[in-house]
Design a protein around this motif. Structure first.
Motif, PDB file in Angstrom:
ATOM      1  N   LEU A  52     -13.500   5.570  -4.399  1.00  0.00           N
ATOM      2  CA  LEU A  52     -12.696   4.346  -4.408  1.00  0.00           C
ATOM      3  C   LEU A  52     -11.212   4.683  -4.258  1.00  0.00           C
ATOM      4  O   LEU A  52     -10.680   5.518  -4.984  1.00  0.00           O
ATOM      5  N   SER A  53     -10.558   4.018  -3.318  1.00  0.00           N
ATOM      6  CA  SER A  53      -9.115   4.195  -3.151  1.00  0.00           C
ATOM      7  C   SER A  53      -8.450   2.836  -3.011  1.00  0.00           C
ATOM      8  O   SER A  53      -9.045   1.902  -2.467  1.00  0.00           O
ATOM      9  N   LYS A  54      -7.239   2.738  -3.557  1.00  0.00           N
ATOM     10  CA  LYS A  54      -6.486   1.494  -3.437  1.00  0.00           C
ATOM     11  C   LYS A  54      -5.003   1.821  -3.277  1.00  0.00           C
ATOM     12  O   LYS A  54      -4.424   2.522  -4.098  1.00  0.00           O
ATOM     13  N   THR A  55      -4.423   1.323  -2.204  1.00  0.00           N
ATOM     14  CA  THR A  55      -3.000   1.562  -1.960  1.00  0.00           C
ATOM     15  C   THR A  55      -2.257   0.236  -2.057  1.00  0.00           C
ATOM     16  O   THR A  55      -2.676  -0.756  -1.450  1.00  0.00           O
ATOM     17  N   PHE A  56      -1.209   0.211  -2.846  1.00  0.00           N
ATOM     18  CA  PHE A  56      -0.283  -0.922  -2.864  1.00  0.00           C
ATOM     19  C   PHE A  56       0.904  -0.538  -1.986  1.00  0.00           C
ATOM     20  O   PHE A  56       1.091   0.654  -1.690  1.00  0.00           O
ATOM     21  N   PRO A  57       1.730  -1.509  -1.590  1.00  0.00           N
ATOM     22  CA  PRO A  57       2.865  -1.157  -0.714  1.00  0.00           C
ATOM     23  C   PRO A  57       3.710  -0.019  -1.282  1.00  0.00           C
ATOM     24  O   PRO A  57       4.254   0.794  -0.542  1.00  0.00           O
ATOM     25  N   THR A  58       3.790   0.046  -2.611  1.00  0.00           N
ATOM     26  CA  THR A  58       4.678   1.036  -3.219  1.00  0.00           C
ATOM     27  C   THR A  58       3.990   2.310  -3.674  1.00  0.00           C
ATOM     28  O   THR A  58       4.659   3.299  -3.968  1.00  0.00           O
ATOM     29  N   CYS A  59       2.678   2.290  -3.794  1.00  0.00           N
ATOM     30  CA  CYS A  59       2.032   3.500  -4.331  1.00  0.00           C
ATOM     31  C   CYS A  59       0.536   3.514  -4.042  1.00  0.00           C
ATOM     32  O   CYS A  59      -0.054   2.500  -3.675  1.00  0.00           O
ATOM     33  N   ARG A  60      -0.046   4.690  -4.240  1.00  0.00           N
ATOM     34  CA  ARG A  60      -1.494   4.840  -4.162  1.00  0.00           C
ATOM     35  C   ARG A  60      -2.004   4.740  -5.592  1.00  0.00           C
ATOM     36  O   ARG A  60      -1.909   5.691  -6.377  1.00  0.00           O
ATOM     37  N   ALA A  61      -2.558   3.576  -5.951  1.00  0.00           N
ATOM     38  CA  ALA A  61      -2.919   3.322  -7.352  1.00  0.00           C
ATOM     39  C   ALA A  61      -4.234   3.997  -7.721  1.00  0.00           C
ATOM     40  O   ALA A  61      -4.421   4.410  -8.862  1.00  0.00           O
TER      41      ALA A  61
END
Ligand code: ADP
Ligand code: MG
Length: 277
Positions: free
Chosen positions: A10-19
């Protein structure tokens, strides 16, 4: 081991970071697991993916063998999974203007036909069930108060009563003790442990205090910057290991003075060095 929760890559990237960064893990039926990490490490983001409140960039989640999301797409029958999940979040747990008992009865809504969901009318037996759940968490006297009038600890307990009424098979608790005093924290953690032992609920609770993980959760999954940096027995989380995992950030995970008394019998191998005196 049959799995309550399976997460693959599972990967999740927000505009500011890789959460979340390539998180894979398995949680068995009836486990009580701490999700440990400093603030910003990805705990809430991970918990929000489980009921499909957030869609990942990629990876897959299954709950009781049923796909919740895969490759960033939430399953069409997500509601079938959500009814198995109970939520205890740090804030926004309850509808403030409604009485506590109504907040607890919301746990029943998923079982009712749509017209009863609209009217929110509950039978005497259902209301009795809610009062019993409130009694089980020790706050039955608050049943007719508006939720807004409860203390932080009482609100968390009301959310646990809602999980009981719902018959949740997995409880997801996101920093349920973050804003509570030590005494209320212990009560809420003890209730979570009770739901785990007595009702067989699988519990995944995020914490940023290692002492509570060690005391109440046999297993800890530790996150740092969205990656799983440790997954194993909580009793092995010594200060030196935490120092290795988190560097100077490890200090944020200790709350001095919380555990003055002797360790509980259910916390085998509690390192003495972790008990503040
Ligand atoms: P934790 O719960 O461990 O404190 P979070 O999961 O809330 O961590 O956050 C992990 C990272 O993702 C943080 O850097 C946070 O700023 C970022 N983040 C979380 N939610 C959002 C969002 N909705 N939009 C942008 N960034 C977010
Ligand atoms: Mg959080």
């Amino acid at each position: 081991m049959s799995c309550a929760v399976e997460i693959d890559n599972l990967s999740k990237t927000f505009p500011t970071c890789r959460a979340l960064d390539d998180v894979s893990l398995r949680i068995g039926h009836g486990e009580m697991v701490a999700l440990l990490g400093a603030s910003g490490s990805g705990k809430s983001t991970l918990l929000r993916h489980l009921p499909g409140f957030l869609a990942a960039d990629g990876g897959e989640i299954r709950v009781f063998g049923r796909t919740v999301q895969s490759g960033g797409r939430i399953a069409a029958d997500i509601r079938r999974v959500r009814r198995e999940l109970g939520f205890v979040f740090q804030q926004f747990n309850l509808v403030n203007r409604l009485p506590v008992i109504t907040n607890v009865l919301v746990g029943l809504l998923h079982r009712l036909p749509w017209w009863r969901r609209l009217t929110m009318r509950f039978s005497l037996a259902e209301r009795q069930q809610a009062v019993e759940a409130l009694a089980a968490v020790g706050i039955e006297q608050t049943a007719w108060q508006r939720a807004a009038t409860l203390s932080g600890g009482q609100q968390q307990r009301a959310a646990l009563a809602r999980c009981l009424v719902q018959g949740a098979r997995i409880v997801l608790a996101d920093e349920p003790i973050a804003s509570l005093d030590p005494e209320s924290s212990r009560k809420v953690m003890a209730l979570l442990a009770d739901m785990n032992r007595r009702h067989g609920c699988t519990v995944l609770v995020s914490l940023h205090q290692v002492e509570f993980a060690i005391r109440y959760c046999p297993r800890t999954i530790a996150l740092n910057r969205g990656r799983v940096v440790y997954d194993g027995p909580s009793s092995a989380l010594t200060p030196s290991l935490l120092g290795e995992l988190y560097g100077s950030g490890a200090r944020e995970l200790f709350e001095p003075g919380l555990f003055g008394e002797a360790p509980a019998a259910n916390a085998p191998g509690l390192p003495r060095s972790l008990i503040a005196t």
